[in-house]
Design a protein around this motif. Structure first.
Motif, mmCIF file in Angstrom:
data_model
loop_
_atom_site.group_PDB
_atom_site.id
_atom_site.type_symbol
_atom_site.label_atom_id
_atom_site.label_comp_id
_atom_site.label_asym_id
_atom_site.label_seq_id
_atom_site.Cartn_x
_atom_site.Cartn_y
_atom_site.Cartn_z
ATOM 1 N N LEU A 116 0.837 -1.208 0.000
ATOM 2 C CA LEU A 116 0.000 0.000 0.000
ATOM 3 C C LEU A 116 0.866 1.251 0.000
ATOM 4 N N ASP A 117 1.855 1.263 0.867
ATOM 5 C CA ASP A 117 2.684 2.464 1.002
ATOM 6 C C ASP A 117 3.464 2.770 -0.264
ATOM 7 N N SER A 118 3.732 1.750 -1.060
ATOM 8 C CA SER A 118 4.482 2.001 -2.291
ATOM 9 C C SER A 118 3.631 2.722 -3.333
ATOM 10 N N ARG A 119 2.310 2.612 -3.206
ATOM 11 C CA ARG A 119 1.441 3.218 -4.230
ATOM 12 C C ARG A 119 0.508 4.284 -3.682
ATOM 13 N N PHE A 120 0.379 4.339 -2.356
ATOM 14 C CA PHE A 120 -0.596 5.253 -1.766
ATOM 15 C C PHE A 120 -0.002 5.933 -0.537
ATOM 16 N N ALA A 121 -0.536 7.085 -0.233
ATOM 17 C CA ALA A 121 -0.219 7.762 1.021
ATOM 18 C C ALA A 121 -1.403 7.540 1.952
ATOM 19 N N CYS A 122 -1.192 6.787 3.029
ATOM 20 C CA CYS A 122 -2.302 6.371 3.897
ATOM 21 C C CYS A 122 -2.176 6.999 5.285
ATOM 22 N N GLY A 123 -3.325 7.325 5.847
ATOM 23 C CA GLY A 123 -3.377 7.846 7.194
ATOM 24 C C GLY A 123 -3.336 6.739 8.236
ATOM 25 N N ALA A 124 -3.404 7.120 9.491
ATOM 26 C CA ALA A 124 -3.365 6.145 10.584
ATOM 27 C C ALA A 124 -4.659 5.338 10.618
ATOM 28 N N PRO A 125 -4.603 4.075 11.066
ATOM 29 C CA PRO A 125 -5.812 3.257 11.156
ATOM 30 C C PRO A 125 -6.815 3.848 12.154
ATOM 31 N N ARG A 126 -8.091 3.753 11.826
ATOM 32 C CA ARG A 126 -9.169 4.234 12.695
ATOM 33 C C ARG A 126 -10.140 3.085 12.937
ATOM 34 N N GLY A 127 -10.540 2.910 14.193
ATOM 35 C CA GLY A 127 -11.428 1.825 14.543
ATOM 36 C C GLY A 127 -12.846 2.058 14.050
ATOM 37 N N THR A 128 -13.482 0.971 13.548
ATOM 38 C CA THR A 128 -14.862 1.054 13.088
ATOM 39 C C THR A 128 -15.403 -0.365 12.998
ATOM 40 N N THR A 129 -16.521 -0.539 12.303
ATOM 41 C CA THR A 129 -17.103 -1.876 12.129
ATOM 42 C C THR A 129 -17.574 -2.035 10.687
ATOM 43 N N ILE A 130 -17.727 -3.323 10.274
ATOM 44 C CA ILE A 130 -18.382 -3.625 9.011
ATOM 45 C C ILE A 130 -19.392 -4.724 9.267
ATOM 46 N N LEU A 131 -20.322 -4.907 8.359
ATOM 47 C CA LEU A 131 -21.308 -5.989 8.428
ATOM 48 C C LEU A 131 -22.009 -6.028 9.783
ATOM 49 N N GLY A 132 -22.315 -4.852 10.309
ATOM 50 C CA GLY A 132 -23.036 -4.740 11.564
ATOM 51 C C GLY A 132 -22.117 -4.588 12.756
ATOM 52 N N ASP A 133 -21.403 -5.691 13.147
ATOM 53 C CA ASP A 133 -20.630 -5.621 14.391
ATOM 54 C C ASP A 133 -19.219 -6.170 14.255
ATOM 55 N N ALA A 134 -18.771 -6.474 13.042
ATOM 56 C CA ALA A 134 -17.419 -7.018 12.880
ATOM 57 C C ALA A 134 -16.397 -5.894 13.033
ATOM 58 N N PRO A 135 -15.444 -6.046 13.969
ATOM 59 C CA PRO A 135 -14.474 -4.960 14.190
ATOM 60 C C PRO A 135 -13.583 -4.777 12.968
ATOM 61 N N ALA A 136 -13.181 -3.526 12.754
ATOM 62 C CA ALA A 136 -12.354 -3.225 11.582
ATOM 63 C C ALA A 136 -11.470 -2.026 11.877
ATOM 64 N N LEU A 137 -10.378 -1.939 11.143
ATOM 65 C CA LEU A 137 -9.488 -0.767 11.147
ATOM 66 C C LEU A 137 -9.511 -0.183 9.730
ATOM 67 N N LEU A 138 -9.830 1.089 9.628
ATOM 68 C CA LEU A 138 -9.989 1.742 8.323
ATOM 69 C C LEU A 138 -8.884 2.783 8.134
ATOM 70 N N MET A 139 -8.321 2.816 6.942
ATOM 71 C CA MET A 139 -7.286 3.810 6.615
ATOM 72 C C MET A 139 -7.706 4.571 5.362
ATOM 73 N N GLU A 140 -7.707 5.893 5.482
ATOM 74 C CA GLU A 140 -7.944 6.750 4.322
ATOM 75 C C GLU A 140 -6.620 6.967 3.602
ATOM 76 N N CYS A 141 -6.621 6.731 2.300
ATOM 77 C CA CYS A 141 -5.399 6.836 1.505
ATOM 78 C C CYS A 141 -5.646 7.716 0.281
ATOM 79 N N THR A 142 -4.567 8.083 -0.347
ATOM 80 C CA THR A 142 -4.611 8.829 -1.608
ATOM 81 C C THR A 142 -3.638 8.186 -2.567
#
Length: 1001
Positions: free
Chosen positions: A91-117
């Motif tokens: 990812l870092d070789s092709r994108f500039a990504c921010g720090a991981p942020r905690g969230t969920t997907i599919l209702g309650d499955a824990p996830a870490l999300l990163m916004e990238c460019t």
């Protein structure tokens, strides 16, 4: 220095995009539906055996996203996956990504999300680590694909069993909702952007700046719509665009794009290394301006900035001992795209430093800079053919400067082979072969010279592209010498020489042709023509790709086999497709050959000649030149002693002795006029014997002078009425090129039903409008000149006289405020046989910041600037005409002395020919109002009596010359009065002159 700014833009400007090999499958393949993305494009997934999947949305041919399982999904494992490891490194070789942020997907499955460019293009990207059922899942893709990626994970884990089932609430989507709303773009936008960037890169590397400009400008438009005009990601595209503008001589526009790119590159979130790239590109712009010292400062700055992005070991690496011009081997660099881009940038900067230093006559430093570029590339195993080609070519030029022609020829042979591998069938291949021909000529190897020339000419002919006349000089000399040595083959060799000479052009001619062609390809008037042009260009590119693939197999030692045989069949099919595209282009745009730089055969020219007619072509280079005369089935050729430098001086002398600069007339320089004839046509007098009509294709400074004023012998400046002007011997028509002569000769006469339409009484722009048209500081003088163009009060009288003579109606004209460029474009001009513009022509030679010639119409009072008044050459190609004659009775429409003015006129003429005109009547200097009105009226009257334009003009001119010293004062024989007009294009049939006619003449 114009050629200096052709860059390896793929690797410098867009190398961060993942290569096609990074993607599995392909767009358009059948897959399992996974809903829509955020802009409503349907998405499908292609699953693989390891439970990973590629997600395709819309019509994009690359995956919009990917998902895959990644082992245990505890909190610690998720954090590790999000911050380190191969997936994050990729990812870092092709994108500039921010720090991981905690969230969920599919209702309650824990996830870490990163916004990238995305580093290439600035597109918002998203990366996700989620834990579903104890298993970690990795997902990354373009921002709008987030719901499709989430659904794909849900279907893979059984959380979403039914295809149409609604997905549970998504914390990740909620977290990204604001950004999703602000960035309403889809995968199709990204696909379009990347396709345009690839097209721009290809065109730039093929040295087609106008086509590259079109692609980069369109890519910029896609970015602006999706990301906004202030996004830092636009900086790279703007910088690439600026180089194409600079390479076309549009320097103020290039500076404006560079300034905007520089401002965006300094905004938060800009890609690392952008400032180095912009300094690099600005330096190349300065090289185009021949500001070598200023360019060197910026190149040093860019080199330091690039070096900071590279590991010290890479900078300190040294290759195994080799000769400087060796090609580079060893495979691809094992480095991140950012490092790769910085390394290639530094190699190119060092190469351009050598160019700048050489321009400053600092030869030892230039050699060292070039050596350091080659060393850096070889030490780091740079295997790109274009890098090798450009360095080898630079090495060859350094060898040539030292007088080592043998080493230069060897290096150029290597460069030509490398260019052929990297960009087969393109201008760089042809230009390098021509440079090699020059070195071989210095080694007295004429057969090898002709071989190199034939290779280059074949490429340029296929491309319908010209090249600098200086590069053709050794080829023309070699053909002429072989024709002299072998009389039996002389006509065949002279025919080859004639075809090669037609490819000579200046940078200005090339840019004007490119601008007009690109405007035509837009298809404003004829969408079929635009589609045919693009189909032809696509077929050229497809054949080039296959040839490159074959060369790569050969370079890798691949022998014959079923795969190679299949590739040969594909190449044969591609050649057939190119021929079919060429046929379609000729059918959709039959006059396309008159617009572009197209060589026509001597046989076609000879077949087009009428009895009593000859065709002459004069090609000038810096040191020499050649004149060709074609008549009665034969080709004759003779050198032009002194070349462009001598001819330019003679033209300036003749012009200075014609143009009025004070209250009286200057003394006509009969010596210079006679020398011009002797240098160009004099040696070919026997070939012209018996001809009464002459069509001539001049070049360089000769474009700025009507051939009628040449003297076939000595003359007394005080008795010009008795002087042997060429006008007495021939009815003369001028053409931009032999292809125009043949193409126009094949046209039928106009079928228009109405006789005449006139345009005049223009209204100049205000100072404020002119200033807004040329806003940059460097264009202030252009704005002043533009605003101060004087009104033309006699133009209306001239138009009225012509209208009455040709019995046109009072409604058949646009005058004053009604005469705008838009009104010209809307008028039904195809209905008229003669179009008459009595206004100013604006030429780049006079107004430097106006990049192409234009006819000046009235500026609407409420217009924001003067642009609506400019009927440019690239806009004229989209007019729809069926005119036998277009009169440009503009003040100085032919331009002042100098080749740039004449080339501007040539570009204007090409545009009118494509639009449907057969000939133009233009002025070469500021005319006397009464004499101009007489010459126009007399010419039109003679045409109404059945003569073609060239003989009609000759009759008008001789009526003045023959009456000078009799019914008219002797002063009337001065060319200022009788010779300002020239016919450009189809001269028309020459009617035999009867005894009664001769007495009148």
């Amino acid at each position: 220095m114009r050629a200096a700014a052709a860059l390896l833009l793929l690797v410098l400007g867009a190398c961060n995009a993942p290569p096609p090999s990074a993607f599995v499958g392909g767009g358009g393949a059948e897959g399992e539906p996974v809903g829509n993305n955020t802009v409503g494009e349907a998405c499908t997934q292609q699953r693989h055996a390891d439970r990973s999947a590629d997600i395709y949305c819309g019509s994009w041919q690359q995956p919009s996203g990917r998902v895959r399982p990644a082992g245990a999904g505890g909190a610690a494992e998720m954090q590790a996956l999000a911050t380190s490891g191969p997936w994050r490194a990729g990812l870092d070789s092709r994108f500039a990504c921010g720090a991981p942020r905690g969230t969920t997907i599919l209702g309650d499955a824990p996830a870490l999300l990163m916004e990238c460019t995305r580093r290439a293009g600035g597109w918002p990207y998203v990366a996700l680590v989620a834990s579903v059922g104890g298993t970690a899942w990795l997902a990354d893709g373009v921002l709008p694909a987030l719901p499709a990626m989430e659904r794909a994970i849900g279907q893979a884990t059984g959380r979403l069993r039914a295809e149409g089932a609604a997905a549970p609430a998504s914390g990740a989507e909620a977290l990204m909702a604001e950004r999703l709303a602000a960035r309403a773009f889809g995968s199709n936008d990204i696909g379009t952007y990347e396709a345009l960037m690839q097209a721009g890169t290809r065109a730039n590397q093929a040295e087609n700046a106008a086509a590259a400009e079109t692609a980069y400008r369109a890519a910029l438009g896609v970015q602006e719509r999706a990301l906004g005009k202030d996004d830092p990601a636009l900086a790279n595209t703007l910088a690439l665009l600026s180089l194409q503008l600079s390479n076309q001589g549009r320097y103020p526009a290039a500076e404006e794009a560079l300034d905007r790119a520089d401002a965006l590159a300094r905004r938060p979130g800009a890609e690392e290394g952008l400032t180095a790239r912009i300094a690099h590109y600005r330096a190349l712009h300065l090289l185009n301006l021949d500001r070598n010292a200023d360019a060197l400062v910026l190149l040093d700055q860019a080199a330091a900035d690039y070096a900071r992005l590279l590991p010290p070991a890479m900078l300190a690496a040294r290759p195994a001992p080799r000769t400087l011009a060796d090609t580079f081997s060893g495979g691809e660099m094992l480095a991140s795209p950012q490092t790769r881009s910085a390394l290639l940038g530094l190699v190119e900067v060092r190469r351009y430093r050598s160019i700048a230093l050489r321009g400053l006559d600092r030869v030892p430093e230039a050699d060292e800079a070039l050596r350091s570029a080659a060393t850096l590339a070889r030490a780091n195993r740079v295997a790109l053919p274009l890098v090798s080609a450009r360095i080898s070519r630079a090495v060859a030029m350094a060898d040539a400067q030292r007088g080592d022609s043998a080493e230069a020829a060897t290096a150029l042979s290597q460069a030509a082979a490398a260019f052929a591998r990297g960009m087969p069938g393109t201008r760089p291949v042809a230009r390098t072969q021509l440079l090699r021909a020059d070195m071989l000529s210095r080694l007295d190897r004429p057969i090898q010279v002709i071989g190199a020339c034939r290779s280059a000419i074949a490429v340029l002919t296929l491309l319908r592209s010209g090249v600098e006349a200086e590069l053709l000089e050794p080829c023309l000399a070699a053909y002429a010498e072989e024709a002299r040595r072998d009389p039996g083959a002389s006509q065949a060799l002279l025919a080859e020489m004639f075809a090669a000479a037609q490819l000579a052009q200046s940078g200005l001619t090339s840019r004007q042709i490119d601008q007009a062609t690109v405007r035509l390809a837009d298809g404003a008037r004829n969408p079929g023509a635009g589609e045919a042009i693009r189909r032809y260009q696509d077929a050229q590119n497809a054949l080039g790709d296959l040839l490159r693939e074959r060369d790569e197999i050969a370079a890798g030692g691949g022998g014959r086999g079923s795969a190679t045989e299949a590739l040969d069949r594909r190449i044969a099919d591609a050649r057939t497709a190119l021929a079919e595209a060429d046929d379609a282009l000729q059918a959709a745009a039959p006059r396309y050959g008159q617009l572009v730089q197209q060589a026509t055969s001597a046989a076609d020219v000879l077949a087009a000649l009428r009895p009593g007619e000859a065709f002459a072509s004069v090609v000038l280079t810096g040191r020499s030149g050649w004149t060709f005369v074609l008549r009665e089935g034969r080709i004759a050729a003779a050198p032009v002693p002194g070349g462009e430098a001598r001819i330019g001086g003679l033209v300036r002398r003749v012009r200075a002795s014609i143009e009025r600069t004070g209250p009286g007339l200057p003394r006509f320089d009969t010596t210079a006029a006679a020398e011009l004839y002797s240098a160009t046509l004099g040696a070919l007098g026997p070939a012209l014997e018996g001809a009464t009509a002459l069509s001539v294709a001049p070049s360089g400074p000769l474009l700025a002078l009507p051939f009628e004023v040449l003297l076939t012998g000595p003359a007394d400046p005080d008795r010009l009425s008795a002087a042997p002007f060429l006008a007495r011997r021939f009815a003369i028509a001028h053409v931009p090129a032999a292809a125009n002569f043949v193409g126009l000769r094949r046209l039928e006469g106009s079928r228009a039903t109405r006789p005449w339409f006139g345009f005049g009484d223009f209204r100049p722009p205000s100072r404020a409008q002119a200033a807004r048209s040329f806003p940059a500081d460097s264009c202030a003088e252009s704005a002043t000149l533009f605003a101060n163009l004087p009104p033309l009060p006699s133009a209306t009288r001239e138009l009225e006289a012509a209208r009455q003579l040709l019995q046109a109606g009072p409604q058949d004209r646009l005058l004053g405020p009604a005469f705008t460029a838009d009104a010209v474009r809307r008028a039904a001009l195809r209905d008229y046989r003669v179009l008459h513009f009595a206004t100013h022509a604006v030429l780049p030679s006079e107004i430097a910041c106006q990049p192409e010639p234009a006819i000046l119409a009235s500026t609407p009072p409420n217009a924001p600037d003067a642009a609506p008044a400019l009927l440019t050459a690239s806009a004229i190609v989209n007019l729809d005409l069926d005119a036998d004659l277009v009169i440009l009775s503009a003040c100085n429409s032919g331009g002042p002395a100098g080749s740039t003015a004449g080339e501007s006129l040539s570009g204007l003429a090409r545009a009118f020919f494509y639009a449907g005109a057969r000939s133009l009547l233009v002025t070469h200097w500021a005319v006397d109002d009464r004499m101009a009105a007489y010459l126009v009226a007399k010419t039109l009257g003679e045409m109404r009596g059945g003569r073609g334009p060239s003989q009609a003009l000759q009759a008008a001119q001789l009526s003045i010359l023959n009456d000078a010293g009799r019914g008219l004062p002797e002063q009337a024989a001065h060319p200022f009065f009788w010779a300002p007009f020239a016919v450009i294009g189809e001269g028309g049939a020459v009617r035999p002159v009867s005894v009664a006619d001769a007495s009148r003449l």
